[in-house]
Design an enzyme around this catalytic site. Structure first.
Site, PDB file in Angstrom:
ATOM      1  N   ALA A  89      -6.564  15.182   2.609  1.00  0.00           N
ATOM      2  CA  ALA A  89      -6.331  13.994   3.424  1.00  0.00           C
ATOM      3  C   ALA A  89      -6.845  12.756   2.705  1.00  0.00           C
ATOM      4  O   ALA A  89      -8.057  12.521   2.634  1.00  0.00           O
ATOM      5  CB  ALA A  89      -7.007  14.143   4.787  1.00  0.00           C
TER       6      ALA A  89
ATOM      7  N   ILE B  40      -1.447  12.538   3.498  1.00  0.00           N
ATOM      8  CA  ILE B  40      -2.091  13.840   3.634  1.00  0.00           C
ATOM      9  C   ILE B  40      -1.148  14.879   3.045  1.00  0.00           C
ATOM     10  O   ILE B  40       0.036  14.920   3.390  1.00  0.00           O
ATOM     11  CB  ILE B  40      -2.394  14.180   5.099  1.00  0.00           C
ATOM     12  CG1 ILE B  40      -3.316  13.127   5.718  1.00  0.00           C
ATOM     13  CG2 ILE B  40      -3.045  15.570   5.199  1.00  0.00           C
ATOM     14  CD1 ILE B  40      -3.649  13.376   7.175  1.00  0.00           C
TER      15      ILE B  40
ATOM     16  N   GLY C 241     -16.817  11.115  -2.703  1.00  0.00           N
ATOM     17  CA  GLY C 241     -15.578  11.388  -1.993  1.00  0.00           C
ATOM     18  C   GLY C 241     -15.101  12.803  -2.270  1.00  0.00           C
ATOM     19  O   GLY C 241     -15.216  13.308  -3.399  1.00  0.00           O
TER      20      GLY C 241
ATOM     21  N   ASP D 116     -12.147  14.081  -2.586  1.00  0.00           N
ATOM     22  CA  ASP D 116     -11.108  14.211  -3.608  1.00  0.00           C
ATOM     23  C   ASP D 116     -11.694  14.164  -5.009  1.00  0.00           C
ATOM     24  O   ASP D 116     -11.263  14.900  -5.902  1.00  0.00           O
ATOM     25  CB  ASP D 116     -10.041  13.126  -3.434  1.00  0.00           C
ATOM     26  CG  ASP D 116     -10.619  11.715  -3.383  1.00  0.00           C
ATOM     27  OD1 ASP D 116     -11.840  11.545  -3.185  1.00  0.00           O
ATOM     28  OD2 ASP D 116      -9.828  10.752  -3.521  1.00  0.00           O
ATOM     29  N   ARG D 117     -12.727  13.359  -5.201  1.00  0.00           N
ATOM     30  CA  ARG D 117     -13.330  13.218  -6.515  1.00  0.00           C
ATOM     31  C   ARG D 117     -14.121  14.469  -6.897  1.00  0.00           C
ATOM     32  O   ARG D 117     -14.061  14.944  -8.040  1.00  0.00           O
ATOM     33  CB  ARG D 117     -14.207  11.969  -6.545  1.00  0.00           C
ATOM     34  CG  ARG D 117     -13.422  10.710  -6.142  1.00  0.00           C
ATOM     35  CD  ARG D 117     -14.282   9.479  -6.087  1.00  0.00           C
ATOM     36  NE  ARG D 117     -14.637   9.044  -7.428  1.00  0.00           N
ATOM     37  CZ  ARG D 117     -15.481   8.042  -7.662  1.00  0.00           C
ATOM     38  NH1 ARG D 117     -16.078   7.419  -6.663  1.00  0.00           N
ATOM     39  NH2 ARG D 117     -15.745   7.691  -8.908  1.00  0.00           N
TER      40      ARG D 117
END
Length: 257
Positions: A7, A12, A108, A110-111
């Site tokens: 997301a 998403i 984060g 995603d990182r």
């Protein structure tokens, strides 16, 4: 079968994963107020196209940088897939690598996922450049430890700011210019040169500075939807599914604990 959910601020991605492979993936615009029921209606039709039923999904893992979306995505997992979801960076799905930064809790999802997947697939020190709503650079060393990175405005975000704050500049789509010239002839050409080659120069400059600071050979990986737009040779590898791969790896790691 695993449903991996990435997301982001703009979209998403739902990815259906089995036997270490991504079987299917679907993308929907991020809307924090979208309910679990709305997700379920949309997903049911897509799963049926793959001849998959809700009951065939026995695990869900969520990576999100949109805290408000987490509740409804978690409800989706519990109500429709009858499983307790793992959440990247939390609880059983805590990061398996060392976070060598003063505020690790601010990383984060995603990182962290990108670094996890990059280290699993490559040796040595790594820089991951992710083209999302923001353009991020994340560095991990040869042990897999997260060392920090850079956050810059995303390409489309910069473009929106440029056209939104000027009366006469038109909206343009980001694409690779027809040639390598950095001298645009028309207004649109000049805007495209500024955004495209400006980002290339930023990426090259930051990577070069990172190499000098690290002092060891570095592998540079591009990911995100716009990574394939950039010149060959800018990255050592382009891996569009890096974040989803990170979710798969984190799920595997969490279920071993």
């Amino acid at each position: 079968m695993l449903l991996a959910i990435d997301a982001g601020n703009t979209n998403i991605v739902f990815a259906l994963c089995g036997e270490g492979e991504i079987r299917a993936r679907w993308r929907i615009a991020t809307e924090a107020r979208r309910t679990a029921d709305e997700y379920a209606v949309w997903l049911k039709q897509l799963l049926e196209l793959e001849e998959i039923a809700f009951a065939d999904v026995d695990a869900v893992i969520i990576g999100t940088v949109v805290p408000r979306a987490l509740h409804n995505l978690s409800t989706l997992a519990r109500r429709y897939f009858k499983v307790e979801p793992l959440v990247a960076g939390q609880g059983e799905a805590a990061w398996p690598m060392r976070l060598d930064v003063p505020e690790p809790e601010t990383l984060g999802a995603d990182r962290g996922l990108n670094v996890l997947a990059a280290h699993a697939g490559h040796e040595g020190d790594i820089v991951v450049v992710d083209f999302g709503t923001a353009t991020t650079f994340d560095i991990c060393d040869y042990t897999g430890a997260y060392k920090g990175g850079v956050i810059a405005p995303g390409i489309n975000l910069s473009l929106d700011a440029l056209t939104g704050k000027t009366a006469q500049l038109p909206k343009i789509a980001i694409e690779k210019p027809e040639n390598d010239s950095v001298i645009g002839k028309t207004t649109q050409d000049q805007m495209l040169v500024g955004v495209y080659w400006g980002y290339v120069a930023m990426i090259e400059g930051l990577i070069e500075r990172a190499r000098k600071e690290i002092g060891r050979p570095v592998t540079v990986i591009g990911t995100g939807g716009l990574a394939t737009l950039f010149p060959e040779g800018l990255f050592d590898a382009v891996e569009p599914d890096l974040t989803i791969r990170g979710l798969m790896l984190l799920h595997k790691e969490a279920t071993k604990r």
